[in-house]
Design a protein around this motif. Sequence first.
Motif, PDB file in Angstrom:
ATOM      1  N   ALA A  35       0.824  -1.207   0.000  1.00  0.00           N
ATOM      2  CA  ALA A  35       0.000   0.000   0.000  1.00  0.00           C
ATOM      3  C   ALA A  35       0.858   1.256   0.000  1.00  0.00           C
ATOM      4  O   ALA A  35       1.927   1.304   0.605  1.00  0.00           O
ATOM      5  CB  ALA A  35      -0.926   0.000   1.214  1.00  0.00           C
ATOM      6  N   ILE A  36       0.368   2.279  -0.690  1.00  0.00           N
ATOM      7  CA  ILE A  36       0.965   3.609  -0.625  1.00  0.00           C
ATOM      8  C   ILE A  36       0.225   4.354   0.481  1.00  0.00           C
ATOM      9  O   ILE A  36      -0.988   4.534   0.421  1.00  0.00           O
ATOM     10  CB  ILE A  36       0.824   4.364  -1.965  1.00  0.00           C
ATOM     11  CG1 ILE A  36       1.533   3.586  -3.084  1.00  0.00           C
ATOM     12  CG2 ILE A  36       1.398   5.777  -1.833  1.00  0.00           C
ATOM     13  CD1 ILE A  36       1.261   4.139  -4.471  1.00  0.00           C
ATOM     14  N   ILE A  37       0.967   4.747   1.503  1.00  0.00           N
ATOM     15  CA  ILE A  37       0.381   5.384   2.680  1.00  0.00           C
ATOM     16  C   ILE A  37       0.520   6.898   2.568  1.00  0.00           C
ATOM     17  O   ILE A  37       1.613   7.410   2.348  1.00  0.00           O
ATOM     18  CB  ILE A  37       1.082   4.908   3.971  1.00  0.00           C
ATOM     19  CG1 ILE A  37       1.162   3.379   4.048  1.00  0.00           C
ATOM     20  CG2 ILE A  37       0.407   5.517   5.197  1.00  0.00           C
ATOM     21  CD1 ILE A  37      -0.156   2.670   4.099  1.00  0.00           C
ATOM     22  N   ILE A  80      -4.048   4.381   1.426  1.00  0.00           N
ATOM     23  CA  ILE A  80      -4.539   4.416   2.811  1.00  0.00           C
ATOM     24  C   ILE A  80      -4.031   5.690   3.490  1.00  0.00           C
ATOM     25  O   ILE A  80      -2.868   6.056   3.318  1.00  0.00           O
ATOM     26  CB  ILE A  80      -4.040   3.190   3.611  1.00  0.00           C
ATOM     27  CG1 ILE A  80      -4.512   1.891   2.965  1.00  0.00           C
ATOM     28  CG2 ILE A  80      -4.495   3.258   5.069  1.00  0.00           C
ATOM     29  CD1 ILE A  80      -3.877   0.648   3.558  1.00  0.00           C
ATOM     30  N   ILE A  81      -4.887   6.327   4.272  1.00  0.00           N
ATOM     31  CA  ILE A  81      -4.471   7.455   5.107  1.00  0.00           C
ATOM     32  C   ILE A  81      -4.157   6.925   6.505  1.00  0.00           C
ATOM     33  O   ILE A  81      -4.952   6.177   7.078  1.00  0.00           O
ATOM     34  CB  ILE A  81      -5.585   8.522   5.212  1.00  0.00           C
ATOM     35  CG1 ILE A  81      -5.766   9.236   3.872  1.00  0.00           C
ATOM     36  CG2 ILE A  81      -5.271   9.529   6.329  1.00  0.00           C
ATOM     37  CD1 ILE A  81      -6.919  10.221   3.860  1.00  0.00           C
ATOM     38  N   VAL A  82      -3.011   7.334   7.034  1.00  0.00           N
ATOM     39  CA  VAL A  82      -2.630   7.013   8.410  1.00  0.00           C
ATOM     40  C   VAL A  82      -2.013   8.270   9.001  1.00  0.00           C
ATOM     41  O   VAL A  82      -1.054   8.804   8.446  1.00  0.00           O
ATOM     42  CB  VAL A  82      -1.611   5.848   8.476  1.00  0.00           C
ATOM     43  CG1 VAL A  82      -1.216   5.564   9.914  1.00  0.00           C
ATOM     44  CG2 VAL A  82      -2.156   4.595   7.804  1.00  0.00           C
ATOM     45  N   ASP A 101     -13.570   7.294   0.041  1.00  0.00           N
ATOM     46  CA  ASP A 101     -13.986   5.892  -0.015  1.00  0.00           C
ATOM     47  C   ASP A 101     -12.785   4.940  -0.067  1.00  0.00           C
ATOM     48  O   ASP A 101     -12.766   3.966  -0.811  1.00  0.00           O
ATOM     49  CB  ASP A 101     -14.930   5.642  -1.187  1.00  0.00           C
ATOM     50  CG  ASP A 101     -15.701   4.334  -1.028  1.00  0.00           C
ATOM     51  OD1 ASP A 101     -15.991   3.951   0.131  1.00  0.00           O
ATOM     52  OD2 ASP A 101     -15.997   3.674  -2.053  1.00  0.00           O
ATOM     53  N   LYS A 102     -11.772   5.263   0.748  1.00  0.00           N
ATOM     54  CA  LYS A 102     -10.570   4.440   0.866  1.00  0.00           C
ATOM     55  C   LYS A 102     -10.334   4.174   2.352  1.00  0.00           C
ATOM     56  O   LYS A 102     -10.851   4.881   3.211  1.00  0.00           O
ATOM     57  CB  LYS A 102      -9.352   5.157   0.281  1.00  0.00           C
ATOM     58  CG  LYS A 102      -9.401   5.330  -1.226  1.00  0.00           C
ATOM     59  CD  LYS A 102      -8.095   5.921  -1.714  1.00  0.00           C
ATOM     60  CE  LYS A 102      -8.084   6.064  -3.218  1.00  0.00           C
ATOM     61  NZ  LYS A 102      -6.747   6.482  -3.704  1.00  0.00           N
ATOM     62  N   SER A 148      -6.742   7.540  23.718  1.00  0.00           N
ATOM     63  CA  SER A 148      -6.832   7.674  22.263  1.00  0.00           C
ATOM     64  C   SER A 148      -6.908   6.302  21.627  1.00  0.00           C
ATOM     65  O   SER A 148      -6.438   5.314  22.202  1.00  0.00           O
ATOM     66  CB  SER A 148      -5.601   8.399  21.707  1.00  0.00           C
ATOM     67  OG  SER A 148      -5.476   9.675  22.257  1.00  0.00           O
ATOM     68  N   SER A 149      -7.471   6.274  20.439  1.00  0.00           N
ATOM     69  CA  SER A 149      -7.547   5.048  19.639  1.00  0.00           C
ATOM     70  C   SER A 149      -7.343   5.417  18.185  1.00  0.00           C
ATOM     71  O   SER A 149      -7.483   6.577  17.802  1.00  0.00           O
ATOM     72  CB  SER A 149      -8.929   4.397  19.776  1.00  0.00           C
ATOM     73  OG  SER A 149      -9.181   3.982  21.085  1.00  0.00           O
ATOM     74  N   TYR A 150      -7.046   4.406  17.379  1.00  0.00           N
ATOM     75  CA  TYR A 150      -7.115   4.606  15.938  1.00  0.00           C
ATOM     76  C   TYR A 150      -8.561   4.429  15.533  1.00  0.00           C
ATOM     77  O   TYR A 150      -9.165   3.391  15.785  1.00  0.00           O
ATOM     78  CB  TYR A 150      -6.262   3.573  15.196  1.00  0.00           C
ATOM     79  CG  TYR A 150      -4.795   3.903  15.159  1.00  0.00           C
ATOM     80  CD1 TYR A 150      -4.271   4.748  14.178  1.00  0.00           C
ATOM     81  CD2 TYR A 150      -3.923   3.354  16.082  1.00  0.00           C
ATOM     82  CE1 TYR A 150      -2.919   5.038  14.139  1.00  0.00           C
ATOM     83  CE2 TYR A 150      -2.569   3.632  16.047  1.00  0.00           C
ATOM     84  CZ  TYR A 150      -2.074   4.480  15.070  1.00  0.00           C
ATOM     85  OH  TYR A 150      -0.735   4.765  15.034  1.00  0.00           O
ATOM     86  N   PHE A 151      -9.132   5.451  14.923  1.00  0.00           N
ATOM     87  CA  PHE A 151     -10.458   5.379  14.334  1.00  0.00           C
ATOM     88  C   PHE A 151     -10.228   4.985  12.879  1.00  0.00           C
ATOM     89  O   PHE A 151      -9.570   5.718  12.131  1.00  0.00           O
ATOM     90  CB  PHE A 151     -11.157   6.730  14.410  1.00  0.00           C
ATOM     91  CG  PHE A 151     -11.667   7.101  15.778  1.00  0.00           C
ATOM     92  CD1 PHE A 151     -12.978   7.509  15.943  1.00  0.00           C
ATOM     93  CD2 PHE A 151     -10.843   7.051  16.899  1.00  0.00           C
ATOM     94  CE1 PHE A 151     -13.471   7.867  17.204  1.00  0.00           C
ATOM     95  CE2 PHE A 151     -11.316   7.407  18.153  1.00  0.00           C
ATOM     96  CZ  PHE A 151     -12.632   7.805  18.309  1.00  0.00           C
ATOM     97  N   CYS A 152     -10.720   3.828  12.496  1.00  0.00           N
ATOM     98  CA  CYS A 152     -10.403   3.261  11.186  1.00  0.00           C
ATOM     99  C   CYS A 152     -11.657   3.010  10.353  1.00  0.00           C
ATOM    100  O   CYS A 152     -12.764   2.907  10.884  1.00  0.00           O
ATOM    101  CB  CYS A 152      -9.661   1.938  11.349  1.00  0.00           C
ATOM    102  SG  CYS A 152      -8.156   2.047  12.345  1.00  0.00           S
ATOM    103  N   HIS A 153     -11.427   2.860   9.076  1.00  0.00           N
ATOM    104  CA  HIS A 153     -12.482   2.495   8.134  1.00  0.00           C
ATOM    105  C   HIS A 153     -11.865   1.601   7.075  1.00  0.00           C
ATOM    106  O   HIS A 153     -10.805   1.927   6.527  1.00  0.00           O
ATOM    107  CB  HIS A 153     -13.067   3.764   7.507  1.00  0.00           C
ATOM    108  CG  HIS A 153     -14.166   3.520   6.537  1.00  0.00           C
ATOM    109  ND1 HIS A 153     -15.357   2.934   6.905  1.00  0.00           N
ATOM    110  CD2 HIS A 153     -14.258   3.771   5.215  1.00  0.00           C
ATOM    111  CE1 HIS A 153     -16.135   2.852   5.839  1.00  0.00           C
ATOM    112  NE2 HIS A 153     -15.492   3.351   4.808  1.00  0.00           N
ATOM    113  N   LYS A 154     -12.487   0.451   6.845  1.00  0.00           N
ATOM    114  CA  LYS A 154     -12.051  -0.504   5.813  1.00  0.00           C
ATOM    115  C   LYS A 154     -10.617  -0.991   6.015  1.00  0.00           C
ATOM    116  O   LYS A 154      -9.880  -1.181   5.067  1.00  0.00           O
ATOM    117  CB  LYS A 154     -12.170   0.116   4.416  1.00  0.00           C
ATOM    118  CG  LYS A 154     -13.557   0.443   3.970  1.00  0.00           C
ATOM    119  CD  LYS A 154     -13.529   0.953   2.537  1.00  0.00           C
ATOM    120  CE  LYS A 154     -14.917   1.182   2.011  1.00  0.00           C
ATOM    121  NZ  LYS A 154     -14.885   1.594   0.593  1.00  0.00           N
TER     122      LYS A 154
END
Length: 184
Positions: A35-37, A80-82, A101-102, A148-154
């Motif tokens: 993946a390209i981050i 992916i966004i991180v 939508d990623k 804190s947490s990582y709020f993630c999607h997909k």
Amino acid sequence: MKIYHYNNWHIRANDERYTPRYAVLPIIKYLPQKAIIWCPFDTENSEFVLALKEYGFNVIHSHIAYGKDFYTYEPECWDIIVSNPPFSNKRQVFERCLSFDKPFALIMSNLALNDSFPCRLFKDKELQLLMFDKRIQYNLLERIPFASSYFCHKLLPKQIVFENLDIVKGQMSRMYKDMEDFVK
């Protein structure tokens, strides 16, 4: 409260809280290796950028301090966004992330779950959480009043994942140096 102005952004002094390396490492195992981050709130000295590159990821970073406004800038190619976005603009950040939508993983205060925006934004989309057994220490005072947490999607294998944080006392982000230069 000190507020810095850059273009149309108001950067509050308490928005600039940089993630220590130990808090970046738990998300890495959930990222596909090819993946390209995109790290949209990060300089080259961000622990996200440094750790992800060290683990072999192709990383693109951008930051408002260098004229790359997250709300108007998007790299040509990314998967992916991180990152750790400003806490004060959390609803707008999540709206923009969802519009792509990623997959994404954003560190956010768990207090955001008390707001109504997660219910509205994720009503028809799955919100995933990577939660920790300890609080991330964003400063050397070691008195952070929120978890804190990582709020993630997909991204995660299930809706809630729990991880242990291996906190390294006194470890601060190298990004503090970049932002000290910016706000002078």
